[in-house]
Scaffold this motif. Structure first.
Motif, PDB file in Angstrom:
ATOM      1  N   GLY A   1       0.797  -1.210   0.000  1.00 47.89           N
ATOM      2  CA  GLY A   1       0.000   0.000   0.000  1.00 47.89           C
ATOM      3  C   GLY A   1       0.835   1.268   0.000  1.00 47.89           C
ATOM      4  N   VAL A   2       0.148   2.388  -0.130  1.00 46.32           N
ATOM      5  CA  VAL A   2       0.797   3.689  -0.243  1.00 46.32           C
ATOM      6  C   VAL A   2       1.665   4.002   0.970  1.00 46.32           C
ATOM      7  N   LYS A   3       1.169   3.746   2.164  1.00 50.38           N
ATOM      8  CA  LYS A   3       1.942   4.119   3.359  1.00 50.38           C
ATOM      9  C   LYS A   3       3.194   3.267   3.505  1.00 50.38           C
ATOM     10  N   SER A   4       3.125   2.016   3.075  1.00 57.76           N
ATOM     11  CA  SER A   4       4.317   1.169   3.091  1.00 57.76           C
ATOM     12  C   SER A   4       5.371   1.719   2.134  1.00 57.76           C
ATOM     13  N   HIS A   5       4.936   2.117   0.947  1.00 57.03           N
ATOM     14  CA  HIS A   5       5.874   2.707  -0.018  1.00 57.03           C
ATOM     15  C   HIS A   5       6.418   4.038   0.501  1.00 57.03           C
ATOM     16  N   ALA A   6       5.568   4.814   1.180  1.00 60.19           N
ATOM     17  CA  ALA A   6       6.020   6.100   1.729  1.00 60.19           C
ATOM     18  C   ALA A   6       7.082   5.889   2.803  1.00 60.19           C
ATOM     19  N   ALA A   7       6.941   4.823   3.593  1.00 58.13           N
ATOM     20  CA  ALA A   7       7.953   4.520   4.610  1.00 58.13           C
ATOM     21  C   ALA A   7       9.281   4.160   3.945  1.00 58.13           C
ATOM     22  N   ARG A   8       9.191   3.441   2.847  1.00 59.27           N
ATOM     23  CA  ARG A   8      10.403   3.104   2.090  1.00 59.27           C
ATOM     24  C   ARG A   8      11.018   4.368   1.483  1.00 59.27           C
ATOM     25  N   LEU A   9      10.171   5.271   0.999  1.00 61.04           N
ATOM     26  CA  LEU A   9      10.665   6.543   0.468  1.00 61.04           C
ATOM     27  C   LEU A   9      11.362   7.344   1.561  1.00 61.04           C
ATOM     28  N   ARG A  10      10.812   7.311   2.756  1.00 61.50           N
ATOM     29  CA  ARG A  10      11.440   8.044   3.864  1.00 61.50           C
ATOM     30  C   ARG A  10      12.849   7.526   4.131  1.00 61.50           C
ATOM     31  N   ARG A  11      13.029   6.226   4.093  1.00 64.46           N
ATOM     32  CA  ARG A  11      14.366   5.662   4.306  1.00 64.46           C
ATOM     33  C   ARG A  11      15.309   6.069   3.183  1.00 64.46           C
ATOM     34  N   PHE A  12      14.782   6.085   1.963  1.00 65.18           N
ATOM     35  CA  PHE A  12      15.575   6.535   0.811  1.00 65.18           C
ATOM     36  C   PHE A  12      16.030   7.978   1.006  1.00 65.18           C
ATOM     37  N   ILE A  13      15.121   8.839   1.427  1.00 63.73           N
ATOM     38  CA  ILE A  13      15.455  10.252   1.624  1.00 63.73           C
ATOM     39  C   ILE A  13      16.407  10.424   2.798  1.00 63.73           C
TER      40      ILE A  13
ATOM     41  N   GLU B   1       3.926  12.324   7.813  1.00 59.07           N
ATOM     42  CA  GLU B   1       4.733  11.757   8.889  1.00 59.07           C
ATOM     43  C   GLU B   1       5.943  12.608   9.242  1.00 59.07           C
ATOM     44  N   THR B   2       6.522  13.285   8.250  1.00 60.97           N
ATOM     45  CA  THR B   2       7.748  14.047   8.484  1.00 60.97           C
ATOM     46  C   THR B   2       7.900  15.111   7.415  1.00 60.97           C
ATOM     47  N   ARG B   3       8.692  16.115   7.702  1.00 63.35           N
ATOM     48  CA  ARG B   3       9.029  17.157   6.731  1.00 63.35           C
ATOM     49  C   ARG B   3      10.539  17.140   6.538  1.00 63.35           C
TER      50      ARG B   3
END
Length: 221
Positions: free
Chosen positions: A51-63, A93-95
Motif C-alpha cells: 500500500g501507499v503508506k508502506s511505499h512512503a515509509a520506504r521513500l522516507r528511508r531513501f530520503i 509523517e515528516t518534513r
C-alpha cells in the motif's frame, strides 16, 4: 538508490515513478534534467504489492540516506502519478529538511476513476488501487497537502487514468495542463521545459510555511 552524477554542481532532483512502473521509465526525463545542469536520483519500489503508506515509509528511508550522503544540500522531488501521492503520505509523517519543492505529474490527488473501476477486481492483489480510488473515503482523500513547500502540478488533458480535476490540490503554487496522456507526461519535451522553469523559479523563491502564492494555471498546445 539510482544516482547519476556528472560535472554539474546544480541542484538535486529526486524522481519517483508511479503504479505498475519501473525506475527505467524515468530515464528520459532524468537525462533531460541532467542536460540542464541538475543532478538526479531515482527512487524505485515494487509499487503493486504493498500500500501507499508502506511505499512512503520506504521513500522516507531513501530520503534519509540521501540527506545523510548530501548534508545541507536542497533538492526537489518529481513524482509521476502515485509517486506524487507517496510524497503527500511522507509529509503526513515528516518534513524532510532538505526538501525545497515538489512537482507532481498526473498525480491523482482527488482519486482516480480508473483505480475505482479496477479495485473490485484487482484491489486484493494491488492495494494501491483501492487507496487511490476517487471514492469519498479512500486513502488519497484523507492525506494532507503539501502546505509550506512550493508545489507545481502538471496534468494531461488527454489523460484517461487521472482527470485534470483530480490532480488539483488547494495549496499548489502552479498548475499546468498539457495535451498529453498519462504515461506520456514523462516523455514530452514541453513537460521537461515546464519542470525546468519551475525548478529555476522555485529555487529562487524562499520557502515560507505560512504563505502560499495563488496557483497559476496554463494550457499548452
Amino acid at each position: 538508490m539510482t544516482t547519476k552524477r556528472d560535472n554539474s554542481s546544480g541542484p538535486w532532483v529526486l524522481l519517483i515513478h508511479g503504479l505498475a512502473a519501473h525506475r527505467s521509465i524515468l530515464w528520459l526525463l532524468a537525462w533531460r534534467l541532467r542536460r540542464r545542469g541538475y543532478r538526479t536520483a531515482i527512487f524505485g519500489y515494487p509499487s503493486i504489492w504493498r500500500g501507499v503508506k508502506s511505499h512512503a515509509a520506504r521513500l522516507r528511508r531513501f530520503i534519509d540516506r540521501f540527506e545523510a550522503e548530501h548534508p545541507d544540500e536542497p533538492y526537489a522531488i518529481i513524482g509521476h502519478s502515485m509517486g506524487g501521492i507517496l510524497v503527500r503520505a511522507l509529509l503526513d509523517e515528516t518534513r524532510p529538511p532538505g526538501l525545497r519543492q515538489i512537482i507532481m505529474l498526473g498525480s491523482p490527488n482527488q482519486g482516480s476513476h480508473a483505480a475505482r473501476r479496477l479495485a473490485p477486481f484487482l484491489g486484493r492483489i494491488c492495494p494501491p488501487l483501492t487507496e487511490l480510488a476517487d471514492t469519498p473515503y479512500s486513502l488519497v482523500r484523507t492525506l494532507g497537502d503539501t502546505r509550506g513547500i512550493p508545489t507545481a502540478i502538471v496534468a494531461g488533458s488527454r489523460d484517461r487514468v487521472v482527470t485534470v480535476d483530480a490532480t488539483h490540490l488547494p495549496t499548489v503554487t502552479e498548475h499546468h495542463v498539457v495535451r498529453s496522456g498519462h504515461g506520456e507526461l514523462l516523455f514530452r519535451q514541453d513537460v521537461a521545459e515546464i519542470v525546468d522553469q519551475y525548478l529555476k523559479d522555485s529555487l529562487a523563491r524562499p520557502t515560507n510555511p505560512t504563505v502560499q502564492n495563488p496557483p497559476t494555471s496554463s494550457v499548452l498546445v
